[in-house]
Design a protein around this motif. Structure first.
Motif, short mmCIF file in Angstrom:
data_model
loop_
_atom_site.label_atom_id
_atom_site.label_comp_id
_atom_site.label_asym_id
_atom_site.label_seq_id
_atom_site.Cartn_x
_atom_site.Cartn_y
_atom_site.Cartn_z
N UNK A 131 0.93 -1.23 0.02
CA UNK A 131 0.16 0.06 -0.23
C UNK A 131 0.68 1.29 -0.10
N UNK A 132 2.19 1.27 0.46
CA UNK A 132 3.07 2.13 0.36
C UNK A 132 3.54 2.51 -0.95
N UNK A 133 3.21 1.75 -1.88
CA UNK A 133 3.74 1.78 -3.22
C UNK A 133 3.09 3.11 -4.27
N UNK A 134 1.75 2.79 -4.08
CA UNK A 134 1.06 3.94 -4.83
C UNK A 134 1.11 5.33 -3.84
N UNK A 135 1.34 5.27 -2.72
CA UNK A 135 1.46 6.42 -1.79
C UNK A 135 2.81 7.09 -2.27
N UNK A 136 3.99 6.43 -2.36
CA UNK A 136 5.28 7.25 -2.45
C UNK A 136 5.36 7.18 -3.76
N UNK A 137 4.81 6.56 -4.84
CA UNK A 137 4.93 6.73 -6.34
C UNK A 137 4.21 7.80 -6.88
N UNK A 138 2.99 7.77 -6.51
CA UNK A 138 1.81 8.67 -7.07
C UNK A 138 1.16 9.60 -5.91
N UNK A 139 1.41 9.61 -4.68
CA UNK A 139 0.85 10.39 -3.87
C UNK A 139 -0.67 9.94 -3.66
N UNK A 140 -0.97 8.56 -3.76
CA UNK A 140 -2.31 8.02 -3.67
C UNK A 140 -2.28 6.73 -2.67
N UNK A 141 -3.03 7.30 -1.45
CA UNK A 141 -2.87 6.21 -0.23
C UNK A 141 -3.69 4.86 -0.67
N UNK A 142 -2.89 3.66 -0.58
CA UNK A 142 -3.57 2.59 -0.77
C UNK A 142 -4.45 2.14 0.14
N UNK A 143 -4.61 2.33 1.23
CA UNK A 143 -5.62 1.96 2.32
C UNK A 143 -5.63 2.92 3.13
N UNK A 144 -6.70 2.74 4.29
CA UNK A 144 -6.80 3.90 5.25
C UNK A 144 -5.32 4.19 6.01
N UNK A 145 -4.86 3.29 6.39
CA UNK A 145 -3.57 3.53 7.29
C UNK A 145 -2.71 4.36 6.51
N UNK A 146 -2.49 4.20 5.26
CA UNK A 146 -1.42 4.83 4.57
C UNK A 146 -2.07 6.14 4.26
N UNK A 147 -3.45 6.45 4.34
CA UNK A 147 -4.10 7.58 4.16
C UNK A 147 -3.52 8.54 5.21
N UNK A 148 -3.60 7.97 6.45
CA UNK A 148 -3.08 8.45 7.52
C UNK A 148 -1.77 8.92 7.62
#
Lengths: 318, 494
Positions: B309-326
């Motif tokens: 879930x960190x992949x889209x967060x770090x690469x695109x700025x899109x959180x993969x799930x609720x925790x990564x949104x936080x």
């Protein structure tokens, strides 16, 4: 005898009341955040609580009470005992929009406004692969086809602001509701919608890397973070919108407590460390006293009322 | 190479200690029913204000990884999923503990979580930018097809297809309570203010699995039957390990892929992994009876989701799930905007987070393994006492999430429902899957129709939708296909 006790009790109660206000707060103040932990409202309220504890040597506890688009937590605070010990994050959706849609057990007039310390500015952005890349192109496109504009949820602040702009600009849009702004943002970067309303923090990095293109700012004047992005106002559309970060409480607090709290918000908003932390988070720190805050909210109440009426959502859930 | 220079700060004693503390704290939070990884990360964000980005963010990653893992403890020992991610672990973990193999079940879960976490972390560190592109392809029709595929699990999980379908449809019906995702109209709330956003998921889950089990046990205790528990060691047997190999690898891959798709998360991943493990197994009938590969599949999948879930967060700025949104909030506070630019502007933070994911996973393994004997002791508590304590935990857990009193009624209601379902052979798992996937299915169906002017054909227009719809058909037909294959073989052997 009974009478004497009565009088004594009354006097005691009065002095206690006065004393209570003078050295308020005597116990921890609860600050209800009507959303789950970790969102932008929650994070800024945690900074408020930190600052409050530092400035006033009292405890302030953030309590997350999510659900019902913020309606459940807001209701809890609005119906709390009006002693100043239960306050809430004043959020636009649950205070201005939800009561109009219905299904809440409070109304706008049940809210005591204490003060506003920051605003979340908003931009309209074009998404990846959108058929327009600036304000004029957006309006031009809207003449032939209603652009699909993502929002954070049906009847949420983002939907109202997009619809209110469309109304003011005389264009038609198609609102596409998502479950939260982060889902809308994913769809936007993936090119599944044409545009969305975003905060500067959300839009900054994405527009630098070409995932989004800012169209216009929903302020009176251009903002520092996006100096090249026009405002709707300068394009001749009388429309501004921002969501706010403020404190509210239940009606019926005694004057002294209320005055103390209002002054506390002012001191928090003017604290240098507070300003820095919140600015780093992408918020626009600005102080408004209770009257200005309430007037701003009331103005938005009227805007929302006419938008919701047009969408046939007024009183929908009553 | 710069990478080594960027990794060096991770090995400073105070950074290691912070990651260890985060992981341990997450483990405890995850193990307590009702306290989720999301809550742990959100509550500790203010602590990271003053830390360096690598230290603060890795503490949060530690809480996340520990929290998702910790959920297996109460799933296995108490039949109470500590977090929704571990709901599927109940299916085989709890029966295994019942058979006196609680230690081995926990050991299997720990090993599986570690392998899942490490595989996804390798993918994160090597392929993040390339894979993140997949996430962007998911529009409403794709999510709809994925949810539909997920729902076919119900067919293969239920012994009785009719009863499974009833449970699943009941779950979907229940998931429609609350505000309509597209128009905002309230549905089936009967004017009860607290139901405005529907039945809260975690309280429902606690009732469905934990409270219902207490009811069942109370019946048994009343009957005078009180089995004495033995708790085995902590390492799974060689046979268990070799049986679980396939499930582990498949679970890790499924978890990684589902983790990359934003908006799905570890609940979905663990159920799909469980189903695929069962389907690929030579002995599918052993699943659900306390079979180690069942735990291996779900736990490898849910921990793979963390790093993925960190992949889209770090690469695109899109959180993969609720925790990564936080977590994204945590990055923003540090003045770092996640997205493609982050790799160029702050490679130290990106590499530091990759490294932190590995370190936290290792700590999770060490703590998990070390604590198994401590956790297993829970089972030595006399049944009556344990049952009472579980009830207390159920109430605390259900209330602590939203502080909404209505959630307590939800929990009790689902407890009674779950008890009844168990008694009459309806699958609680089917209901649970429908509760997770129902909203995903409905909102994306509606959104897809809205965006495509009610054109149903738009749902079969892209390769991803065709893939998942094809899998759906295959999955629904699988019981018949496998029966045909068996029959075929039988005739050949004659």
């Amino acid at each position: 005898m009974i009478k004497a006790t009565f009088t004594a009790a009354a006097v005691a109660a009065l002095t206690a009341g006065a004393a209570g206000a003078a050295d308020f707060p005597q116990r921890p103040v609860q600050l209800v955040v009507p959303y789950s932990a970790g969102g932008s409202t929650d994070l800024s309220m945690r900074v408020v609580a930190d600052t409050f504890e530092r400035l006033f040597d009292g405890q302030m506890v953030v309590r997350n009470q999510p659900g019902g688009g913020g309606g459940i937590g807001s209701s809890a605070a609005i119906h709390a005992r009006p002693d100043g010990y239960t306050l809430a994050a004043g959020a636009q959706g649950p205070l201005v929009i939800l009561p109009l849609i219905g299904g809440t057990d409070y109304q706008f007039d049940d809210v005591e406004f204490i003060g506003l310390f920051a605003r979340s500015l908003q931009l309209m952005v074009a998404c990846a692969d959108a058929p327009f890349s600036d304000y004029d192109g957006f309006i031009e496109y809207a003449k032939t086809k209603a652009p699909q504009i993502g929002n954070s949820g049906a009847g949420g602040a983002n939907q109202i602001s997009a619809e209110a702009f469309a109304d003011a600009a005389g264009i038609a849009i198609e609102s596409v509701p998502f479950n939260g702004s982060s889902e809308a943002r994913t769809a936007c970067i993936g090119g599944h919608i044409d545009a969305m309303v975003a905060s500067p923090a959300e839009a900054k990095a994405a527009s630098e890397s070409g995932q989004m293109t800012p169209l216009f700012v929903m302020e009176d004047e251009r903002i520092d973070l996006f100096p090249d992005t026009p405002t709707a106002v300068e394009k001749g559309v009388d429309f501004t919108w921002s969501s706010w970060k403020g404190l509210i409480g239940p009606k019926g607090m005694d004057e002294e407590t209320l005055a103390w709290l209002r002054d506390a918000v002012k001191q928090v908003a003017e604290d240098e460390e507070f300003k820095k932390t919140l600015t780093d988070m992408g918020e626009f720190v600005t102080y408004e006293d209770a009257a200005a805050f309430e007037a701003r909210a009331r103005g938005e109440l009227e805007t929302s009322r006419s938008v919701l009426e047009k969408l046939e959502m007024l009183g929908m859930n009553n | 190479m710069d990478t080594i220079a960027f990794l060096a700060p991770l090995f400073a004693p105070q950074v290691l200690l912070t990651i260890a503390l985060g992981t341990f704290g997450g483990l405890v939070i995850g193990a307590l029913p009702g306290l989720t990884a999301t809550m742990g990360v959100a509550l500790l964000i203010p602590m990271t204000f003053g830390m360096s980005p690598v230290m603060g963010l890795n503490m949060l990653i530690g809480i996340y990884i520990g929290g998702i893992y910790g959920g297996c403890v109460s799933s296995i020992l108490l039949r109470t999923p500590g977090t929704p991610a571990s709901a599927a672990t109940v299916l085989d973990g709890y029966p295994m503990a019942q058979k006196g193999a609680a230690g081995r079940a926990l050991g299997m879960a720990t090993i599986a979580s570690t392998i899942g976490g490490l595989i996804a972390a390798v993918v994160l560190a090597t392929l993040a930018p390339q894979l993140a592109g997949i996430a962007l392809e998911f529009g409403a029709p794709e999510y709809f097809a994925l949810a539909l595929f997920g729902l076919t699990i119900i067919a293969s999980l239920s012994g009785d297809l009719l009863k499974g379908a009833i449970s699943g449809l009941l779950g979907i019906l229940i998931s429609t309570v609350g505000a309509d995702p597209i128009s905002g109209v309230m549905r089936y709330t009967f004017g009860i203010h607290g139901f405005a956003s529907g039945f809260a998921f975690t309280p429902a889950l606690i009732g469905l699995f934990a409270l219902s089990e207490v009811f069942t046990q109370m019946e048994r205790i009343a009957g005078g039957e009180e089995p004495i528990k033995s708790v085995s060691g902590r390492w799974p047997t060689r046979a268990e390990m070799s049986e679980s190999k396939g499930a582990l690898i498949r679970g890790s891959i499924i978890g990684t892929l589902i983790g990359i798709v934003p908006g799905t998360g570890s609940g979905t991943a663990s159920w799909i992994a469980y189903n695929e493990a069962r389907r690929a197994s030579k002995t599918p009938e052993k699943f659900g009876t306390g079979y180690a590969p069942g735990i291996a599949a779900t736990e490898s999948a849910n921990n793979a989701v963390c790093a993925a879930a960190l992949i889209p967060l770090l690469a695109l700025g899109i959180p993969g799930d609720v925790v990564t949104a936080v977590l994204m909030g945590g990055l923003l506070i540090q003045g770092l905007a996640p997205g493609p630019m982050l790799f160029q502007t702050n490679p130290d933070v990106v590499v530091g987070m990759f490294g932190g994911t590995f370190i936290a996973t290792i700590f999770m393994f060490i703590f998990g393994m070390a604590l198994i004997p401590v956790f297993s002791r829970i089972l030595m508590i006399p049944r009556r006492l344990l049952a009472m304590s579980i009830v207390v935990f159920c109430f605390i857990g259900a209330f602590s999430i939203n502080l909404n009193p209505v959630d307590l009624y939800t929990m009790v209601g689902f407890g009674v429902l779950g008890w009844g379902m168990q008694k009459f052979g309806f699958s609680q798992a089917a209901l649970c899957i429908a509760l997770i996937l129902g909203p995903l299915l409905e909102s994306n169906l509606r959104r897809g129709l809205l965006q495509n002017q009610d054109n149903v054909l738009s749902f079969i227009s892209t390769p991803i939708t065709l893939l998942f719809l094809g899998l759906t058909v295959l999955s629904a037909a699988w019981p018949y296909i496998s029966r045909a294959i068996v029959r075929d073989r039988a005739t050949q052997h004659q």
